[in-house]
Enzyme design. Sequence first.
Site, PDB file in Angstrom:
ATOM      1  N   CYS A   1       1.062  -1.191  -0.400  1.00  0.00           N
ATOM      2  CA  CYS A   1      -0.165   0.146   0.356  1.00  0.00           C
ATOM      3  C   CYS A   1       0.995   0.865  -0.018  1.00  0.00           C
ATOM      4  O   CYS A   1       1.169   2.297   0.835  1.00  0.00           O
ATOM      5  CB  CYS A   1      -1.159  -0.156   1.545  1.00  0.00           C
TER       6      CYS A   1
ATOM      7  N   GLN B   1     -10.974 -11.628 -10.546  1.00  0.00           N
ATOM      8  CA  GLN B   1     -10.710 -10.506  -9.301  1.00  0.00           C
ATOM      9  C   GLN B   1     -10.376 -10.190  -8.012  1.00  0.00           C
ATOM     10  O   GLN B   1     -10.958 -10.729  -7.373  1.00  0.00           O
ATOM     11  CB  GLN B   1     -11.910  -8.956 -10.290  1.00  0.00           C
TER      12      GLN B   1
ATOM     13  N   ASP C   1      -9.226  -9.090 -21.829  1.00  0.00           N
ATOM     14  CA  ASP C   1      -9.200  -8.650 -20.773  1.00  0.00           C
ATOM     15  C   ASP C   1      -7.444  -9.114 -20.549  1.00  0.00           C
ATOM     16  O   ASP C   1      -7.535 -10.769 -20.001  1.00  0.00           O
ATOM     17  CB  ASP C   1     -10.220  -8.817 -20.341  1.00  0.00           C
TER      18      ASP C   1
ATOM     19  N   CYS D   1      -5.782  -3.914 -16.259  1.00  0.00           N
ATOM     20  CA  CYS D   1      -4.862  -3.813 -15.227  1.00  0.00           C
ATOM     21  C   CYS D   1      -3.494  -2.931 -15.369  1.00  0.00           C
ATOM     22  O   CYS D   1      -3.050  -2.820 -14.778  1.00  0.00           O
ATOM     23  CB  CYS D   1      -4.878  -4.860 -14.104  1.00  0.00           C
TER      24      CYS D   1
END
Length: 486
Positions: free
Chosen positions: A89, A309, A410, A437
């Site tokens: 993060c 996902q 995708d 992504c």
Amino acid sequence: MKHSTPPNPLKKGTVHILSIDSLAMGGKGIARLNKFIVFVERSLPGQVVEAVIVKKKKNYAEARVLNILEQSPFSVSAPCPHFGVCGGCLNQNLKYEKQIEYKQHQIRETLEHLAGMNEINMQPILPSPDIYFYRNKMEFSFSNQRWLTDEEIASEAEISEKNFALGMHIPRRYDKVLDLRLCLLLSEFSNDVFTHIKNWVKSSQLPPYALHNHSGFWRFLILREGKNTGDFMVNIVTANRPNDYESLNEFAKSLVQAFPRITTIVHTINKTRAQVATGDEVRILHGTGFIIEKLGDLSYRISANSFFQTNTRQTQNLYDKIIEFGQFSGYENVYDLYCGAGSISVYIAPKVQHVTGIEIFSQAIEDARHNARLNEIENCTFIVGDIKDTISKPQNLIQKHGTPDVVIIDPPRAGMHQDIPHKIVELAPKKIIYVSCNPATQARDLKILCNTSYQLLKIQAIDMFPHTAHCEAIALLSRKDIQSDF
């Protein structure tokens, strides 16, 4: 008279005062010194920092923060005790509304710079419904080389268990693992299971895997949770040491007794030296070997190596956006490239006439076929094959499966093979819906498609990964010879 060139102050090891203007793709702050771009690791827009240059290239430099002289007005306190050490993060200390603002900007800027697109119909970014506890899957590494934090080293205290860690690899260090106490992206239940497993493994007397000599037993732990069903999977990955497998029966028994909610426990055996959390053999220690997840009224079987996902609630928003972009009437023939376990195919099947899904991994196709049966869906066909090879002769594909009205793409982070966009053009669908992504590879592929017979109608950024540098985007293209209402 000769004039000497003044020395460039941006040399490796030099220290400078930098004002951070924005965030780059990948989460680094951007500063400018004499119009020269400097990427500053672990910095925020609005900060003024003292930083040391750690790398100097022709067109840019990279720096590391030594001191924060002025704090950003967008800074918040990061709640995770591992923030700043764990590489996950990166932006947890940045207000969430600013995180998504910069992600939106990064996608637009990437399209402008890499695809040469200046007039972009970009929809407002879709924020994640949850910014903590949103992940349904997490992979952790075992290691015999624990990373010691600066605080632990400075304390000069005796650190026990230096030869054991379960957690995340330190950025740019393949050999060192941060021993995690918890992860705020996972549910409280997942964290409780994680702690129990860590304590049990430490007491097992079996060593974690060592990369330097490829000895040891414990390699990876993968936790998967059905956010909408409550199902839970524990996947323990070990080295190929059959004499030690008996201990896993006790491992499974301990887990089930402590957490009766656990649906299944599987043992994956990795017989190679490759540092990957997959293997050559999967043994079921408890339950069925899979979990069930639901999106709306649809159910999905997820096995140990299935792709699904990781942000369940946002996934449903993503799939609803695909339906919105497709404006399906019920008569469309759709090709779903890189279909994985058929999650998109099954989701849109009730809205179209037929879906043909193509995927290289046979296990994923087995899951896709099962998911269609599970939901009593009969208008899906799934094919095992490399996309590059399967559509190398588009007319052959059309003869077998009909001309596609819509092609959904995708691909993995690397994007499509360079031959594939041209083959999609030969398929001549009315619309292309490209989910990605990785904005950089998406921009590269969109440039190829839009230099032919297609045009980009609009693009939607979707934040699937709060607090990280990653962002999903969905692009809608149409043939230039077709009148569009968008």
